[in-house]
Write an enzyme that holds these catalytic residues in place. Structure first.
Site, PDB file in Angstrom:
ATOM      1  NE  ARG A 153       0.233   3.824   6.584  1.00  0.00           N
ATOM      2  CZ  ARG A 153      -0.668   4.625   5.919  1.00  0.00           C
ATOM      3  NH1 ARG A 153      -0.783   5.796   5.985  1.00  0.00           N
ATOM      4  NH2 ARG A 153      -1.764   3.860   5.236  1.00  0.00           N
ATOM      5  CG  ASP A 154       3.818   1.804  11.710  1.00  0.00           C
ATOM      6  OD1 ASP A 154       3.282   2.267  10.804  1.00  0.00           O
ATOM      7  OD2 ASP A 154       3.660   1.664  12.890  1.00  0.00           O
ATOM      8  CD  GLU A 155      -0.995   0.357   6.926  1.00  0.00           C
ATOM      9  OE1 GLU A 155      -1.943  -0.244   6.731  1.00  0.00           O
ATOM     10  OE2 GLU A 155      -0.861   1.381   7.479  1.00  0.00           O
TER      11      GLU A 155
ATOM     12  CG  ASP B 218      -4.365  -0.463  -1.256  1.00  0.00           C
ATOM     13  OD1 ASP B 218      -5.052  -1.157  -0.373  1.00  0.00           O
ATOM     14  OD2 ASP B 218      -3.978   0.799  -0.643  1.00  0.00           O
TER      15      ASP B 218
ATOM     16  CD  GLU C  26      -3.128   6.464   3.386  1.00  0.00           C
ATOM     17  OE1 GLU C  26      -2.455   6.966   3.726  1.00  0.00           O
ATOM     18  OE2 GLU C  26      -3.930   5.510   3.906  1.00  0.00           O
TER      19      GLU C  26
ATOM     20  CG  HIS D 211      -1.315   4.997  -0.386  1.00  0.00           C
ATOM     21  ND1 HIS D 211      -0.675   4.453   0.760  1.00  0.00           N
ATOM     22  CD2 HIS D 211      -2.449   4.331   0.133  1.00  0.00           C
ATOM     23  CE1 HIS D 211      -1.099   3.815   1.764  1.00  0.00           C
ATOM     24  NE2 HIS D 211      -2.368   3.649   1.408  1.00  0.00           N
TER      25      HIS D 211
ATOM     26  CG  ASP E  37      -0.163  -0.209   2.438  1.00  0.00           C
ATOM     27  OD1 ASP E  37       1.052  -0.662   2.696  1.00  0.00           O
ATOM     28  OD2 ASP E  37      -0.398   0.484   3.580  1.00  0.00           O
TER      29      ASP E  37
HETATM   30  C1  BGC Z   1      -3.882   1.115   3.997  1.00  0.00           C
HETATM   31  C2  BGC Z   1      -4.763   1.058   2.747  1.00  0.00           C
HETATM   32  C3  BGC Z   1      -5.606  -0.021   2.961  1.00  0.00           C
HETATM   33  C4  BGC Z   1      -6.292   0.169   4.331  1.00  0.00           C
HETATM   34  C5  BGC Z   1      -7.477  -0.759   4.589  1.00  0.00           C
HETATM   35  C6  BGC Z   1      -4.485   1.205   5.081  1.00  0.00           C
HETATM   36  O1  BGC Z   1      -3.743   1.193   6.354  1.00  0.00           O
HETATM   37  O2  BGC Z   1      -2.765   2.134   3.818  1.00  0.00           O
HETATM   38  O3  BGC Z   1      -4.483   1.515   1.999  1.00  0.00           O
HETATM   39  O4  BGC Z   1      -6.229  -0.479   1.892  1.00  0.00           O
HETATM   40  O5  BGC Z   1      -5.509   0.096   5.244  1.00  0.00           O
HETATM   41  O6  BGC Z   1      -8.558   0.257   4.682  1.00  0.00           O
END
Ligand code: BGC
Length: 945
Positions: free
Chosen positions: A509-511, A518, A787, A808, A505
Site C-alpha cells: 500500500r501507499d506506506e 515493527d 498485518e 506485514h 511495515d
Molecule cells: C503500519 C504499522 C505501524 C503503524 C503504526 C501502520 O500504518 O502499517 O505496521 O506500526 O502504522 O501504528
C-alpha cells in the site's frame, strides 16, 4: 663467506619454518569480511574492521594467535608482503571486528588481505584465500564531478511522477586500460549504463536515507566495460522515494530534501596501462533528454513505458544526441553528502513462475504466482505495435476471481507498456516495486491474422522477479510439523518482502515506511533468518538522522520531511532495541559507541517528561499494542480486555530502553552512565510495581500483553513472576484458549510462556488453526504473515481495507520463539557475537524432530534433535573457537550419553548441573551427539513433552 653462510642457513630455517607451518594446523580460515561485506568497494571507513571464520573438524579447536597481512597489490600479498599492514603474530582469539591498524588508508586505495591463525596447539594454519576492499572518495574535494540534471527537472509537485531524465556523454580513452572505477549516485533513483551494458545489478539505488544528510553512493569496477577508443556512458534518473507523496501526506515541496528535485553525479577514473589517470565526470558537457521510453516511474504507482520512444544505442558511442539538450548543473544539490553504501544492495534473488492463469472476465487475465512476493514481473508482450498492455498487481482476489486492490489505498502498483513492434517484446520495469501474488494483465487482445482466434497469453508470459536487500541467508529451519514449517515459510517470505534498503511495515500500500515498532518487534527473528549486520549498519544512521532535537526517536525512519511525529512507546524504542540486538548477535561495539549518545538522549527525553518514572505523559502517537485482540472482527469475540493499558506498555518500554542504555554504557566503558541508568532502571521498576502491580501479581488491566511485557523485561520481583505468569495463562480462558495480544506482545507472550514453565501452552498456541492464530492465517490462504489475524476470513471476507496488508512482518516475530525455543539457539550477551551461546531446545506439541542451522558471525551452529524410542537425541555443532552450554531434557547426568558414552564421565564435555528437568553441559567447539533416556524420566519432562 661466513655472512653468506649465516644468511643461507637463516633462509633454510625460514623455509623449514614455512614447511612446518604448511603441514601444521587442521584449522582453515574462511569467509573473510571487511565491514561485514564480501570484498566491498568504495568504503569510507578509515579503520575498517575485519572478520573471518574458523573451520575445523577437530573438537575444541581454538585460535590462539593470528596474523593479518594487508597489501597494496595482489602480487605483494601473494609474496606474503603486508606493505600496508602486517599485524605480526598477535596472541588473541579475536576473529571479529579486528580493527585495521596499518598505514593510513586514503581515497581510492585498494587493499588485498589474508589471515593465518595459530590453533590451540600453537600450530599455524595455511593462509586464507585472499580478500579485498577498496577505499571510496573520502574527502568532499575528491569529488570533481558536479551534480547535474535536465533543465526541465522541476521540484516534485502534485502533477505526479515525471518522465525519466536521460543523461549521456561520449568520451575517448587512449590506449589500454589497467583499471576503471566509477563512483556514482543520484537523487531519486538511477540506472547507469556503459557502452550498451548495465553497470551493476543493483535495483532502486540509492536506497532511502535522510537524503539531505546522507546519500549513499555506489562504487563499481568497470574495467571490463570500457574500451580503448570511443566509449559512452549514460544514466536514467527517476523520482524514487524523494519524489513520492507517500501515505496520504501531501508534502510541501520545501519539506522534501532538495525540494524533491532530481540530481545525478558520477565520476569515472580510468587508469591506463601507461600514463595519467583520466577522469570522466558529470558536468554541463553531458547531454540530456526526457523524451525517452520511461514516461513515469513511481515507487508506489508503477511505471509507464512507451517502447516506441526507445532510443536504441543511446548508451553507446556513435549515437546522435543532437536532439538532446545540454544538461544543467544542479546547484540545489550543494551540500549533498555522498556516503558509501554499507548494506548489501537490492538485487533479484529469486524468480517465480506463475502456477496458473485464469480469465475472470473476457480479456482480463489473472496470473497466480502461488506466493505473495515483492518485486515486479518480466513480461513477454504480444500484440501489434502501439498496443497498450497493463499489469496491475494485488495480493488477494475478490470472490469473482478479479484482483482485490482496495487495501492498496493510494498505491496503484500498475505498470503500463506500449509496444514498439508487432513481434514479441520483453518488458521489465525500472524504478518501482510491487507487493503481490496476483497479476492482472489486460490489453493483449489481438489476432495475429485476421482468420486466427485472438491471442491468449500463456502462463509463461509472466515471470515474477523477487528482489530485496540481498542480506545473505543465515538460518535454515525444518521440523516434523508441516504447519510450523509453513509458518516459518511465511516468516521468511515476509522478511524478503520488507527489506528494500529500509525495514518496512509492508510492501504494497501507499506506506512502505521504516516503521520502528515493527522492526523493533521483528529484529531478532530477522537476524536468525538473515545476516542483518550490513542492513542495520545502514539503517541505524537513518534512525539517528531522523531523531528530533529534543531526543525523540521518530515513528519511522528515514523520516526526512519534518519532525512532527515520534516519541511513541515501542516504536521509538527501536532506537535502543535494534542496536542492542546488533551487539548481542554480532558483538558490534563500534556501532554501540556511535549510537550511544543518541540512545541516551532518547531515554533522557522520556525521563524529562515523566520525572516520576511512569511514562504517562508525552506518549507520541499512542499506537500502544497495535492490532491487539480488541481490534478483531468476529462474532462472539471480546471487544475489550486485549489492549494493555497504554501507561503499562509505555512504562515497560521505558524501563527496557533504560536498562539497554545502562548496558550499552557498561560495554563502551561509560562507567558513570552505566551506574546512573542502572539506578534509573531500578527506579522505573520500583515505580512500575508500586503503581501497576498488585501483591498477588495482577498487573493493571489484567491483559495477556501486560504480563508478557512485565515478564519479558524482567520488571517483577522473583516471587511475583510465577504468579504473573499464572494470570497470563488464565487470561486465555476469556478467549477460548487464544491470544489477545498485538504486534508488540504476541512473540513476547510465547517467549514468556516457555520461560515460565508453560512451554506446552506456547506449542499449543503455535499449533492452533482456529481464530486467531498463525495457523488460521494459513487456513485462509496466507503465504506470508498478515498485518491482522483476521485480514481475510472465509465466509466473512476482508477486514477494513484501510489497514489490511497481507505482507506485514510484525506478527511474524514469533520466528524468534521458533529459533530460541524449538531449535534452542540463543545468543549470550555476556559473550556477544556467539563467542559463547546456549543450545536449549524446548520440545513440545507433537513435534518429533527439528533441525536448525544458523550461520552466526563466528560460524555455523547446528541444533538437530529427534525423539525416538523413548530417547531424546540432540546433534549439535559448535563452531571452532566458540563454546556453548547445552541443555537437554534429563533426569540426571547418568541418563545422558555423549557419542555413546556416559556424559557425566566424558572428557568431551563438562557436566554442569541438573535443573528443572534438564541437564546442562559445557561444550567446546565441534560436533557432538547427546542422547537422553527420557523414558527413565518418570513424570517430569516426558509429561511436559
Ligand atoms: C503500519 C504499522 C505501524 C503503524 C503504526 C501502520 O500504518 O502499517 O505496521 O506500526 O502504522 O501504528
Amino acid at each position: 663467506m661466513k655472512r653468506l653462510a649465516i644468511i643461507l642457513s637463516a633462509c633454510m630455517m625460514l623455509a623449514l619454518g614455512e614447511c612446518a607451518v604448511m603441514a601444521g594446523s587442521s584449522v582453515n580460515v574462511k569467509e573473510l569480511r571487511c565491514e561485514y561485506r564480501v570484498n566491498p568497494l568504495g568504503i569510507d571507513v578509515v579503520r575498517p574492521r575485519l572478520n573471518w571464520i574458523l573451520q575445523s573438524s577437530q573438537r575444541g579447536q581454538k585460535q590462539t594467535a593470528y596474523r593479518v597481512l594487508v597489501a597494496g597489490s595482489r602480487e605483494k600479498l601473494n609474496s606474503d608482503e603486508g606493505n600496508l599492514w602486517d599485524s605480526g603474530k598477535v596472541k588473541s582469539d579475536r576473529t571479529i571486528h579486528l580493527v585495521y591498524e596499518g598505514r593510513p588508508l586514503k581515497s581510492r586505495m585498494r587493499c588485498w588481505w589474508k589471515v593465518r591463525v595459530w590453533d590451540r596447539d600453537g600450530k599455524a594454519s595455511a593462509w586464507s584465500e585472499p580478500a579485498t576492499w577498496s577505499m571510496g572518495l573520502l574527502e568532499p574535494s575528491d569529488w570533481k564531478a558536479q551534480w547535474i540534471a535536465n533543465a526541465k527537472d522541476e521540484p516534485v509537485n502534485e502533477a505526479g511522477p515525471m518522465p525519466a531524465t536521460m543523461l549521456r556523454k561520449s568520451f575517448t580513452i587512449d590506449g589500454p586500460v589497467k583499471r576503471a572505477t566509477v563512483y556514482v549516485t543520484g537523487l531519486g533513483l538511477y540506472e547507469l549504463h556503459l557502452n550498451g551494458r548495465r553497470v551493476g545489478d543493483h535495483i532502486l539505488a540509492p536506497e532511502f536515507t535522510v537524503y539531505d544528510k546522507r546519500i549513499q553512493y555506489q562504487t563499481f569496477d568497470v574495467t571490463d566495460l570500457v574500451v580503448s577508443g570511443d566509449n559512452a556512458v549514460g544514466s536514467i534518473l527517476a523520482d524514487g522515494w524523494n519524489g513520492e507523496y507517500f501515505f496520504g501526506m501531501t508534502l510541501r515541496q520545501d519539506q522534501r530534501p532538495f525540494k524533491g528535485r532530481r540530481g545525478f553525479i558520477m565520476q569515472m577514473e580510468i587508469e591506463p596501462v601507461d600514463g595519467k589517470t583520466q577522469t570522466i565526470v558529470t558536468d554541463k558537457s553531458w547531454r540530456s533528454t526526457r523524451d525517452g521510453a520511461i514516461r513515469s516511474g513511481s515507487i508506489y504507482g508503477g511505471e509507464v513505458y512507451d517502447a516506441r520512444r526507445e532510443m536504441p544505442g543511446w548508451e553507446r558511442s556513435g549515437f546522435d544526441d543532437g536532439m538532446w539538450h545540454q544538461a544543467v548543473v544542479a546547484d540545489y544539490m550543494a551540500g549533498a553528502n555522498p556516503a558509501w553504501q554499507r548494506n548489501e544492495p537490492i538485487r533479484v534473488v529469486k524468480e517465480l513462475q506463475p502456477v496458473k492463469m485464469t480469465e475472470p472476465k473476457p480479456g482480463v487475465y489473472v496470473f497466480d504466482l502461488g506466493q505473495n512476493m515483492v518485486g515486479w514481473c518480466r513480461l513477454k508482450v504480444h500484440g501489434r505495435a502501439g498496443t497498450t498492455v497493463k499489469l496491475r498487481h494485488a495480493e488477494m482476489l475478490n470472490d469473482d476471481g478479479t484482483i482485490y486492490t482496495a487495501n492498496l489505498r493510494g498505491a496503484k502498483q500498475t505498470d503500463i507498456y506500449i509496444k514498439r513492434t508487432d513481434g514479441e517484446e520483453i518488458y521489465e520495469p525500472h524504478f518501482t516495486y510491487h507487493g503481490f501474488r496476483y497479476v492482472e494483465l489486460t490489453g493483449v487482445y489481438y489476432r495475429p491474422w485476421r482468420y486466427m482466434p485472438p491471442y491468449k497469453p500463456k502462463v509463461s508470459d509472466v515471470l515474477g522477479r523477487v528482489f530485496h536487500s540481498a542480506s545473505p541467508d543465515a538460518g535454515h529451519f525444518q521440523c516434523s510439523s508441516d504447519l510450523i514449517n509453513k509458518i516459518m515459510h511465511m516468516i521468511v517470505w515476509v522478511q524478503r518482502g520488507n527489506m528494500h534498503g529500509i525495514p518496512t511495515d509492508c510492501p504494497q500500500r501507499d506506506e512502505r515506511a521504516g516503521w520502528m515498532g515493527d522492526i523493533q518487534s521483528f529484529s531478532q527473528t530477522a537476524i536468525f533468518n538473515m545476516d542483518m549486520a550490513g542492513f542495520f549498519s545502514k539503517w541505524l544512521p537513518d534512525v539517528r538522522d531522523s531523531q528530533a532535537e529534543d531526543g525523540r526517536y521518530p515513528n519511522f525512519a528515514p523520516m526526512d520531511h519534518d519532525r512532527w511525529a515520534g516519541g511513541t512507546p515501542a516504536w521509538a524504542d527501536a532506537g535502543t532495541v535494534v542496536p542492542w540486538r546488533m551487539y548481542q548477535n554480532y558483538g558490534d561495539t563500534r556501532m554501540l559507541a556511535e549510537h550511544y549518545e543518541s540512545a541516551r538522549r532518547w531515554v533522557d527525553y522520556v525521563h524529562s517528561k515523566n520525572p516520576n518514572m511512569l511514562w504517562e505523559k508525552a506518549q507520541g502517537s499512542k499506537f500502544n499494542d497495535w492490532l491487539n485482540g480488541n481490534t478483531l472482527v468476529m462474532e462472539g469475540w471480546p471487544k475489550t480486555g486485549g489492549a494493555v493499558p497504554p501507561r503499562v506498555l509505555a512504562t515497560a518500554f521505558f524501563a527496557h530502553s533504560t536498562e539497554i542504555v545502562a548496558k550499552m554504557a557498561a560495554v563502551i566503558g561509560r562507567t558513570d552512565d552505566a551506574k546512573k541508568y542502572g539506578r534509573l532502571f531500578e527506579g522505573i521498576k520500583a515505580a512500575f510495581n508500586e503503581k501497576y502491580v498488585e501483591p498477588d501479581g495482577r498487573i493493571e488491566g489484567n491483559t495477556q500483553a501486560g504480563y508478557a511485557l512485565a515478564l519479558q523485561f524482567n520488571l517483577l520481583p522473583d516471587e511475583l513472576r510465577p504468579k504473573a505468569a499464572k494470570h497470563m495463562v488464565k487470561e486465555f480462558e476469556r478467549y477460548n484458549g487464544h491470544m489477545s495480544t498485538g504486534i508488540q506482545t504476541s512473540h513476547r507472550l510465547m517467549l514468556e510462556l516457555t520461560r515460565n514453565g508453560y512451554n506446552n501452552e506456547a506449542h499449543r498456541l503455535l499449533n492452533l488453526r482456529t481464530f486467531p492464530s498463525w495457523g488460521f492465517m494459513i487456513e485462509q490462504g496466507a503465504t506470508t504473515i498478515w498485518e491482522r489475524w483476521d485480514g481475510y476470513v472465509k465466509g466473512r471476507g476482508f477486514q477494513e481495507p484501510i489497514m489490511n496488508s497481507f505482507n506485514h512482518w510484525a506478527l511474524g516475530s514469533v520466528g524468534e520463539w521458533i529459533w530460541r525455543c524449538i531449535i534452542g539457539i540463543n545468543p549470550d550477551e555476556s559473550s556477544p557475537g556467539y563467542k559463547h551461546f546456549t543450545i536449549e531446545p524446548e520440545p513440545g506439541g507433537d513435534i518429533t524432530w527439528a533441525r536448525g542451522e544458523y550461520k552466526s558471525i563466528r560460524g555455523t551452529i547446528i541444533s538437530d534433535w529427534r525423539l525416538e524410542n523413548g530417547n531424546f537425541r540432540l546433534d549439535v555443532t559448535v563452531p571452532a573457537n566458540t563454546t556453548a552450554t547445552v541443555y537437554l531434557p534429563a533426569k540426571d547426568a547418568r541418563s545422558v550419553t555423549i557419542d555413546g558414552e556416559a556424559a557425566a564421565e566424558s572428557q568431551l564435555v563438562q557436566f554442569l548441573v541438573i535443573k528443572d528437568g534438564k541437564a546442562a553441559f559445557a561444550v567446546n567447539s565441534g560436533q557432538y551427539q547427546f542422547v537422553s533416556l527420557i523414558s527413565r524420566l518418570k513424570r517430569s519432562y516426558q509429561e511436559r513433552l
